[in-house]
Design a protein around this motif. Structure first.
Motif, short mmCIF file in Angstrom:
data_model
loop_
_atom_site.label_atom_id
_atom_site.label_comp_id
_atom_site.label_asym_id
_atom_site.label_seq_id
_atom_site.Cartn_x
_atom_site.Cartn_y
_atom_site.Cartn_z
N VAL A 54 2.88 9.28 3.22
CA VAL A 54 3.74 8.35 3.59
C VAL A 54 4.99 8.17 2.36
O VAL A 54 5.98 8.15 2.54
CB VAL A 54 3.44 6.84 3.71
N ALA A 55 4.41 8.39 1.10
CA ALA A 55 5.21 8.16 0.06
C ALA A 55 5.99 9.39 -0.40
O ALA A 55 7.21 9.36 -0.54
CB ALA A 55 4.38 8.15 -1.34
N TYR A 65 2.97 4.36 -7.20
CA TYR A 65 1.78 4.19 -6.03
C TYR A 65 0.53 4.82 -6.60
O TYR A 65 -0.63 4.11 -6.33
CB TYR A 65 2.34 5.01 -4.94
N LEU A 66 0.47 5.55 -7.17
CA LEU A 66 -0.53 6.09 -8.17
C LEU A 66 -1.22 5.19 -9.20
O LEU A 66 -2.55 4.97 -9.22
CB LEU A 66 -0.27 7.64 -8.78
N ILE A 67 -0.42 4.37 -9.66
CA ILE A 67 -0.95 3.37 -10.80
C ILE A 67 -1.45 2.17 -9.77
O ILE A 67 -2.57 1.72 -10.22
CB ILE A 67 0.33 2.77 -11.57
N PHE A 71 -6.20 0.85 -9.02
CA PHE A 71 -6.89 -0.66 -8.91
C PHE A 71 -7.36 -0.91 -7.70
O PHE A 71 -7.87 -1.99 -7.36
CB PHE A 71 -5.52 -1.82 -9.22
N ALA A 72 -7.60 0.23 -6.99
CA ALA A 72 -8.19 0.27 -5.70
C ALA A 72 -9.49 -0.61 -5.59
O ALA A 72 -9.79 -1.25 -4.74
CB ALA A 72 -8.35 1.36 -4.94
N TYR A 171 9.15 10.41 -13.09
CA TYR A 171 8.13 10.17 -11.96
C TYR A 171 7.93 8.82 -11.34
O TYR A 171 7.16 8.36 -10.38
CB TYR A 171 6.61 10.66 -12.49
N THR A 172 8.71 7.87 -11.85
CA THR A 172 8.51 6.45 -11.41
C THR A 172 9.90 6.00 -10.75
O THR A 172 9.54 5.45 -9.64
CB THR A 172 8.71 5.50 -12.79
#
Length: 269
Positions: A54-55, A65-67, A71-72, A171-172
């Motif tokens: 989706v990203a 989103y990776l960051i 925290f998942a 990348y942000t």
């Protein structure tokens, strides 16, 4: 006079710590206050590979989103936790202010810097928004710090850190990549004005080539994003808007309605 500056700097630094603590408990850290937060919240609650798919169709790079996915294990359905992830850059900037800016300058510079980063414009609200802007701000500030280190020292450590933070900025959020690009342009100007052009230009080219290589895996996705959203209508800036662009980082709205730190009351009132 020097002692007064030191005391004022420590007071401002202490105020910044209080602002940080309040960010963890403020009521608006428990609700979604921005429509784009719903997008981020929904994306990161998808399975990882589905979320990253989706990203790819979004208009932003993937690092934020990776960051969040890191925290998942702590529960991505917890809105307060996701907002804390956006507060972390302010905590990191406080540490940078204490260990780096204070040592390079003085207490007054460190205190004034971190206090302003917390209260100017919409910064306070952005640190409580589940978007990439607070992380992008952290990376671009770090890039600026080592941009100065490069132009002062021209050593390998400074070049490595400038390259690293410029890459993380790109990348942000793409707008931060433009900011870092302007820093590199200024470095090039400084090189051409110096007496040691060849060795410094070699360092510059190594850094630029490294950035291009390390960002190339996302380049295909970037082209796809541009093609997908090329029909988006953009507003042409007007000359009358230039003043608002200049003062945006001091005041949170073109209508000059007040400081961002105070305006969060509009969100919880």
């Amino acid at each position: 006079m020097h002692n007064k500056r030191e005391v004022l700097g420590k007071i401002l630094f202490g105020a910044a710590i209080l602002i940080l603590l309040y960010m963890f408990i403020t009521p608006i850290s428990h609700v979604l206050i921005h429509v784009d937060e719903y997008w981020t919240y929904s994306l990161v609650n998808l399975p990882f590979f589905e979320g990253m798919t989706v990203a790819i169709h979004d208009v932003h790079p993937p690092l934020h989103y990776l960051i969040l996915y890191l925290f998942a294990p702590f529960g991505l359905t917890n809105i307060h936790l996701l907002k804390i992830v956006s507060v972390i850059p302010y905590l990191l900037l406080i540490l940078v202010s204490y260990f780096k800016i204070r040592n390079d300058y003085d207490w007054f510079t460190a205190g004034l810097f971190i206090f302003c980063i917390g209260v100017m414009s919409d910064f306070f609200v952005e640190f409580l928004t589940i978007r990439m802007y607070s992380w992008g701000l952290f990376f671009v500030i770090m890039a600026f710090i080592y941009f100065k280190e490069v132009t002062d020292n021209w050593n390998r450590k400074s070049w490595i850190l400038l390259t690293l933070f410029a890459l993380l900025s790109a990348y942000t959020q793409y707008i931060f990549a433009i900011t870092c690009g302007l820093m590199y342009l200024l470095v090039l100007v400084e090189i051409l004005r110096s007496s040691d052009v060849k060795p410094r230009l070699r360092q510059f080219m190594i850094s630029v080539i490294s950035l291009l290589i390390l960002h190339s895996p996302w380049l295909v996705v970037f082209i796809h994003q541009v093609q997908t959203h090329q029909g988006t209508t953009l507003e042409i800036p007007q000359i009358g808007s230039l003043f608002n662009y200049i003062i945006f980082f001091a005041l949170n709205h073109p209508t000059l309605r007040g400081w961002g730190f105070l305006n969060f009351f509009h969100l919880i009132g």
